[in-house]
Write an enzyme that holds these catalytic residues in place. Structure first.
Site, mmCIF file in Angstrom:
data_model
loop_
_atom_site.group_PDB
_atom_site.id
_atom_site.type_symbol
_atom_site.label_atom_id
_atom_site.label_comp_id
_atom_site.label_asym_id
_atom_site.label_seq_id
_atom_site.Cartn_x
_atom_site.Cartn_y
_atom_site.Cartn_z
ATOM 1 N NE ARG A 56 77.058 83.351 18.071
ATOM 2 C CZ ARG A 56 76.846 84.556 17.588
ATOM 3 N NH1 ARG A 56 76.888 85.623 18.391
ATOM 4 N NH2 ARG A 56 76.617 84.740 16.300
ATOM 5 C CE LYS A 198 81.336 80.499 17.360
ATOM 6 N NZ LYS A 198 82.417 80.287 16.351
ATOM 7 C CG HIS A 217 84.715 82.457 12.612
ATOM 8 N ND1 HIS A 217 83.475 82.905 12.262
ATOM 9 C CD2 HIS A 217 84.511 81.285 13.282
ATOM 10 C CE1 HIS A 217 82.557 82.059 12.687
ATOM 11 N NE2 HIS A 217 83.158 81.070 13.303
ATOM 12 C CB SER A 235 75.575 79.633 8.749
ATOM 13 O OG SER A 235 74.686 78.552 8.781
ATOM 14 C CE LYS A 239 83.245 77.366 8.792
ATOM 15 N NZ LYS A 239 83.370 78.337 9.901
ATOM 16 C CB THR A 240 81.291 71.777 7.751
ATOM 17 O OG1 THR A 240 81.234 72.784 8.764
ATOM 18 C CG2 THR A 240 81.548 70.431 8.397
ATOM 19 C CG ASP A 254 84.159 77.649 14.390
ATOM 20 O OD1 ASP A 254 83.634 78.013 13.324
ATOM 21 O OD2 ASP A 254 83.882 78.131 15.492
ATOM 22 N NE ARG A 319 75.639 75.366 16.150
ATOM 23 C CZ ARG A 319 76.547 76.056 15.468
ATOM 24 N NH1 ARG A 319 77.738 75.523 15.230
ATOM 25 N NH2 ARG A 319 76.284 77.262 15.026
#
Length: 528
Positions: A56, A198, A217, A235, A239-240, A254, A319
């Site tokens: 981003r 986003k 989020h 990050s 979390k994942t 997400d 990604r």
């Protein structure tokens, strides 16, 4: 230029014979390959690269200063203001540019799995692979849902159009501009597809609170008994990994909303980081990358077309975008009840935060506002030692409204539904990064499992003397000695000095929240 004028200008553009609306996945893949936008990989996914922009561009993101939003937006370096005149001029330039293109691609869909709160969206793309990305990430309408009667929010994406900062009033050749009154998101100068995802999340973070819905989020899953869990974390915090539990069904990975009925996924797909991805570690993600999926900046073997997930040749921010229906263990539609358990994840490289602690409502609001984790040495240029980083509400780049709005909604939801909240440190123990060791994943899993199963709700707790956190005395499957950070360090004096150093960083960061209730500032945070 009002919303109708903007819409009319776009409508004229989309009447051309070169415009392809709502192509199927196979049709889009054919277009992508015939246009040489990407290559087909061995699993059937397409792989695209994004040139200079592999992430981003936060410094190029703007919100148009309009009367209806001026007093609501938290203006600053994240939500930079831009005038309507600049937006209108650039918008017409982009439409004129797109009119000259051989082909354009349109996707019509939704954001928000709960039909009562969903937002119709339209995505207009210069690239076919960007349109496939939108097809995978957003919610595809059923046949009877295609005409919602609402005016959609429209993304107009022209990656090859470069702005002239001196003439166009931007900071660089790249721009991501949101006009709430015209219901347009204008993107140019970047091929990074994540800007589209986003931008819609930012829109939802503005619109949902107005409807009394808390946007989040986070990832979310549901257990066999219908119990719901949320996982917030930046990050590298796990979390994942921790939300992908074979015993629990995934709601989403997400973005979610929390309404008076429960939680719902904002998206229809996943946008997973895949650096170092393996079937052994993350089989759900690995096996979801198949025909229709989009790999972004992933290195591949040119002969076999197999993805090399260990390579950071293009970027570490590799990604994979895929639809939720590529996964087996999911909830469809992506809706569930109120969260029983909320987990905040942090990877503390200072090695001083407890591996798990139970938070009061005030502490939950404090740590939500703080959004703490650590950047590690080597992850970014110039970082030679662990560096504390704070991302407000675990998602500061996507919050148009003041942070306190979201924190107060969290506190209200916790109180209304008696949600248990835990801070889980997946970082270091026995010393800071370089001296101590990363917390064993098996211990973290055991702690999270105990929290989700309610085993810690009435557990005996002890108070950490520096951070004021409540630490369980015992967690099934975890050695008691691991639970108290000071007891894992060989030198207590070194521990205390490092803990106070981090506590001061918390306090300094929190001074920016000038409107937060004093009880949160005083009681929710570190005590030095």
């Amino acid at each position: 230029m009002n919303s109708l004028a903007a819409k009319n200008g776009l409508s004229l553009l989309l009447e051309g014979e070169n415009v392809y609306q709502n192509l199927s996945v196979p049709q889009l893949v054919e277009k992508i390959l015939s246009r040489n936008e990407a290559v087909l990989t061995s699993t059937g996914a397409i792989r695209a690269t994004t040139g200079a922009y592999t992430g981003r561009s936060p410094k190029d993101k703007f919100i148009v200063q309009e009367e209806s939003v001026n007093s609501k937006i938290e203006w600053g370096p994240i939500n930079q203001p831009i005038s309507s005149e600049i937006f209108d001029r650039l918008y017409h330039k982009v439409l004129s540019y797109l009119k000259l293109q051989d082909e354009l691609f349109v996707f019509d869909g939704f954001a928000g799995a709960d039909s009562r709160y969903r937002l119709p969206i339209r995505v207009v793309n210069e690239f076919a692979w960007h349109n496939l990305f939108a097809n995978q990430l957003f919610i595809r309408p059923e046949e009877d849902e295609k005409d919602s009667g609402q005016e959609p929010f429209t993304i107009v994406s022209a990656p090859n159009f470069k702005a002239d900062p001196a003439e166009d009033g931007t900071n660089s050749e790249t721009f991501i501009i949101v006009s709430f009154e015209k219901r347009v998101i204008l993107i140019g100068g970047t091929e990074y597809a994540g800007e589209m995802k986003k931008s819609i999340f930012s829109i939802m973070n503005y619109l949902l609170p107005e409807a009394g819905i808390f946007p989040m989020h986070c990832s979310a899953n549901v257990g066999q008994e219908g119990d719901v869990a949320l996982f917030f974390g930046l990050s590298g915090t796990g979390k994942t990994t921790l939300s992908a539990d074979p015993k629990r069904k995934l709601i989403g990975d997400d973005e979610h909303g929390w309404s008076s009925s429960g939680v719902f996924n904002i998206e229809g797909g996943c946008y997973a980081k895949c650096i170092s991805l393996s079937e052994e570690k993350e089989p759900q993600i690995f096996n979801a990358i198949r025909f229709g999926s989009v790999l972004e900046n992933v290195a591949i073997n040119e002969d076999t077309r197999e993805a090399d997930y260990d390579s950071a040749f293009y970027t570490e921010n590799t990604r994979a975008a895929y639809s939720l229906d590529s996964l087996d263990n999911i909830v469809l539609p992506s809706i569930a009840g109120h969260p029983n358990t909320i987990v905040f994840l942090t990877a503390d490289a200072f090695g001083v935060l407890p591996p798990i602690s139970k938070l009061t409502k005030e502490q939950a609001m404090y740590h939500f506002l703080s959004g703490y984790t650590s950047k590690l040495a080597g992850t970014e240029r110039g970082i030679t030692s662990p560096e504390a980083t704070f991302s407000t509400c675990f998602g500061s780049p996507f919050l148009p409204l003041p942070a306190q709005v979201y924190a107060e909604m969290l506190g209200k939801k916790i109180q209304e539904h008696n949600s248990e909240v835990y801070l889980v440190n997946t970082g270091w123990t026995g010393g800071e990064y370089g001296t101590g060791k990363r917390m064993k994943l098996e211990y973290t899993r055991a702690m999270v499992q105990a929290a989700l199963e309610g085993e810690l709700a009435s557990a005996e707790l002890k108070t950490d003397s520096i951070f004021g956190l409540q630490i369980p005395v015992h967690v099934p499957g975890v050695p008691d000695g691991v639970l108290v950070p000071s007891e894992t360090w060989a030198d207590y004096g070194a521990y205390e000095a490092k803990a106070k150093q981090l506590a001061e960083k918390f306090k300094h960061n929190f001074t920016k929240f000038t409107s937060v209730k004093q009880e949160i500032a005083d009681l929710g945070g570190p005590l030095v």
